[in-house]
Design a protein around this motif. Sequence first.
Motif, PDB file in Angstrom:
ATOM      1  N   ALA A  76      24.660  66.435  42.305  1.00  0.00           N
ATOM      2  CA  ALA A  76      24.036  67.703  41.930  1.00  0.00           C
ATOM      3  C   ALA A  76      22.594  67.810  42.398  1.00  0.00           C
ATOM      4  O   ALA A  76      22.012  68.881  42.398  1.00  0.00           O
ATOM      5  N   PHE A  84      36.841  71.756  45.956  1.00  0.00           N
ATOM      6  CA  PHE A  84      37.921  70.775  46.053  1.00  0.00           C
ATOM      7  C   PHE A  84      39.189  71.388  46.624  1.00  0.00           C
ATOM      8  O   PHE A  84      39.454  72.576  46.462  1.00  0.00           O
ATOM      9  N   PHE A  90      38.559  74.071  35.685  1.00  0.00           N
ATOM     10  CA  PHE A  90      38.779  73.504  34.357  1.00  0.00           C
ATOM     11  C   PHE A  90      39.825  74.341  33.626  1.00  0.00           C
ATOM     12  O   PHE A  90      39.595  75.515  33.355  1.00  0.00           O
ATOM     13  N   PHE A 101      29.929  77.034  34.505  1.00  0.00           N
ATOM     14  CA  PHE A 101      29.870  75.616  34.093  1.00  0.00           C
ATOM     15  C   PHE A 101      28.696  74.859  34.706  1.00  0.00           C
ATOM     16  O   PHE A 101      27.955  74.168  34.005  1.00  0.00           O
ATOM     17  N   ASN A 102      28.511  75.012  36.016  1.00  0.00           N
ATOM     18  CA  ASN A 102      27.459  74.243  36.681  1.00  0.00           C
ATOM     19  C   ASN A 102      26.066  74.641  36.194  1.00  0.00           C
ATOM     20  O   ASN A 102      25.157  73.811  36.159  1.00  0.00           O
TER      21      ASN A 102
ATOM     22  N   GLU B 186      35.261  64.819  39.007  1.00  0.00           N
ATOM     23  CA  GLU B 186      34.349  64.924  40.152  1.00  0.00           C
ATOM     24  C   GLU B 186      33.726  66.309  40.233  1.00  0.00           C
ATOM     25  O   GLU B 186      32.549  66.451  40.567  1.00  0.00           O
ATOM     26  N   ALA B 187      34.525  67.320  39.920  1.00  0.00           N
ATOM     27  CA  ALA B 187      33.992  68.684  39.962  1.00  0.00           C
ATOM     28  C   ALA B 187      32.869  68.835  38.948  1.00  0.00           C
ATOM     29  O   ALA B 187      31.853  69.471  39.236  1.00  0.00           O
ATOM     30  N   ALA B 188      33.045  68.235  37.776  1.00  0.00           N
ATOM     31  CA  ALA B 188      31.999  68.322  36.754  1.00  0.00           C
ATOM     32  C   ALA B 188      30.752  67.571  37.206  1.00  0.00           C
ATOM     33  O   ALA B 188      29.632  68.064  37.071  1.00  0.00           O
ATOM     34  N   VAL B 189      30.941  66.389  37.785  1.00  0.00           N
ATOM     35  CA  VAL B 189      29.805  65.609  38.283  1.00  0.00           C
ATOM     36  C   VAL B 189      29.109  66.388  39.403  1.00  0.00           C
ATOM     37  O   VAL B 189      27.886  66.472  39.454  1.00  0.00           O
ATOM     38  N   ASN B 190      29.919  66.981  40.260  1.00  0.00           N
ATOM     39  CA  ASN B 190      29.361  67.777  41.349  1.00  0.00           C
ATOM     40  C   ASN B 190      28.539  68.945  40.815  1.00  0.00           C
ATOM     41  O   ASN B 190      27.561  69.354  41.419  1.00  0.00           O
ATOM     42  N   GLY B 191      28.961  69.459  39.669  1.00  0.00           N
ATOM     43  CA  GLY B 191      28.232  70.577  39.071  1.00  0.00           C
ATOM     44  C   GLY B 191      27.019  70.146  38.286  1.00  0.00           C
ATOM     45  O   GLY B 191      26.339  70.987  37.701  1.00  0.00           O
ATOM     46  N   GLY B 192      26.767  68.841  38.211  1.00  0.00           N
ATOM     47  CA  GLY B 192      25.557  68.373  37.558  1.00  0.00           C
ATOM     48  C   GLY B 192      25.778  67.783  36.179  1.00  0.00           C
ATOM     49  O   GLY B 192      24.809  67.563  35.451  1.00  0.00           O
TER      50      GLY B 192
END
Lengths: 379, 286
Positions: A76, A84, A90, A101-102, B186-192
């Motif tokens: 990040a 992906f 989610f 989310f981000n 990984e998507a969550a980690v990628n999002g910070g």
Amino acid sequence: MSEAAKIEISGVTKSFGSLDAVKDVDLVIPSGSYCCLLGPSGCGKTTILRMIAGHETPTSGSILIGGRDVAGEAPAKRGTALMFQSYALFPHLTVRDNVAFNLKMRGVRKSQRLEEAGRMLERVQLQALADRMPAQLSGGQQQRVALARALITSPKVLLLDEPLSALDEFLRLQMRSELRRIQQEFGITFIHVTHTQMEAIAVADKVVVMNLGEIEQADSAEEVYARPHSAYVARFMGGHNVVSGTVESVADGTATLAGPNGWIFKLNTDSEHVSRGQTIGVSVRRDEISLSSGRSNGENSVAGSIRSVEYQGTYYKVTLDLEGVEDEFVSHVPDHEYRGLGVSTGSAVTASWATPQTHLLRGDLESDGGRSSGPYREH
Amino acid sequence: MKLSKATRYLQVAPLAILLFAFVVVPLSLVVVVSFYTYLHLIGIVPDFTLVNYIDVLSNLVNWKLYLSTLKFTFFTLAITLALGFWIAYFLVFHVRNILVAIGLFLVCTVPFWTSNIIRMISWKPLLGKYGLINQGLMSAGVVDEPVEWLLFSDFAVIVSYVHLYTLFMIVPIFNSMARIDKSLIEAAVNGGATRWGVVWHVILPLCKSGIALGSVFVVTLVMGDFFVVTVMSGGLSGSVTFGIFNDLKFLNYPRASANAVVLVIIVLIFAAGIMRLVDVRKELTR
């Protein structure tokens, strides 16, 4: 901004156990460009993408984003966002919460992040579905949600892992131009991993063809398609016939090659590039080859019999069997010409082309990735 | 495929017969008997009276037993939940080798290779007045006299419950965790997301069904337990079933039945509450 999203990969190797997935790769991707990493499965393209994203660590070498070495930095923090292959939405969150989310993870307060998510959903035309769950969306809609989620943090670089592979043909073509449009609208660097040649050359400013962990050719789409660097690239990109010959003479900018079965090929080149006695490969585009009925000799021509004919709408794809040559030899014949030829499967024909169409292949002639990766050769 | 009515009834018959014979019939009997009258020295007389229920609900000792059972349930649930979640988390997300994960998973079931009684007795040499822990504490000079509350206490009861029932929490949580797509992490980690952010915002919500099922197991097992609390508390603590057992000793079946009905209703309320919090059926078909 101009250099902010430039990516410089130098000497990067990634090993998994004793296997090198990526071998000593050097690559520069200019800021704001659309770059495609293209190759068959297992060629290391996804590994490169994941190393840029920060989900894999290079075994050796360095990766610079905007001139900054990102070694050890969290995904990040790199200014990149990864989309992906399976979208990885989610399942327990609504479309709006997925997109927000981000921002939530970055501590943006609720009202602001929901507002920004709403605006981003408008840009991908999904505002009407904001309260749905991902499972209620079609594949194309899910992909747009994934795109919105990746773009909401205003990344400098968007990394796309086979973004179109889960879509049907119609949606794929639609999303392909959509991706290109979004890239130009946002003005950020896109790195897109794919194994589909036509997808890569349709969208990319720069196409990087990979084979067994190494880069075979990194050039503009036109260069890669029309002037493949090696036999591998010519075979993998498709649209080419590859033949080989031994240089007999080089004079006045033309080399004369002795091919199999006594065939003679002419090549416009000079002694700087080829020398007498050398065995080289050349490629000729399938649509630059004309057929004539019966067997005849002459330079830049090969003879054989027709193995199969496929009608492709605007042209016929005619596949020839050449004696003593393992590679198939294909000619794309315009439909009116084909009907005038009066040939069919099994007929003896001669295929010929003009000398300027003979294209010199550098690199290892026997490098055979294109042949062993059967399904990707056709398009 | 279209099935005839008869075929469909035939298909549900085995389970229906089983449930009828082993759940509906005995439970109905208990409910019926709970309204009968108990006469001293005579026995049970068919009747319709609420006396048993009034007895059960007006008895202060009985209230204390319920409170004690709720206390055990609460502590056991909290501890098994914490343990179960992190053990499953470790097995699913930290053990990379699938064979090692399966091996460790089997290790969790080792306690179940022996009988309940042996498992509980085996705590005695450890927790007893002159057990290993007390010996260790004394020789280390931490305490001068043996710590009394280790065995035959609420502490010992909760230790045993945790030992016996953590697996019932691990299995369903492991199951729902294993089905989480790794790319979501990984998507969550990628999002910070931080490591905790991933657990809190992604893994925990996606394990809700496993947590709910595990909680139902643990709550029903602890609330219906008689054996552990009797052995491990040395009779010092009681549970609701302890009260029921006492009534049975005096052949007061009607009051025991009334008490049992009250207990069943409470357990059902708990289970229904958990199921209301998490739509398990929806989660399982996700």
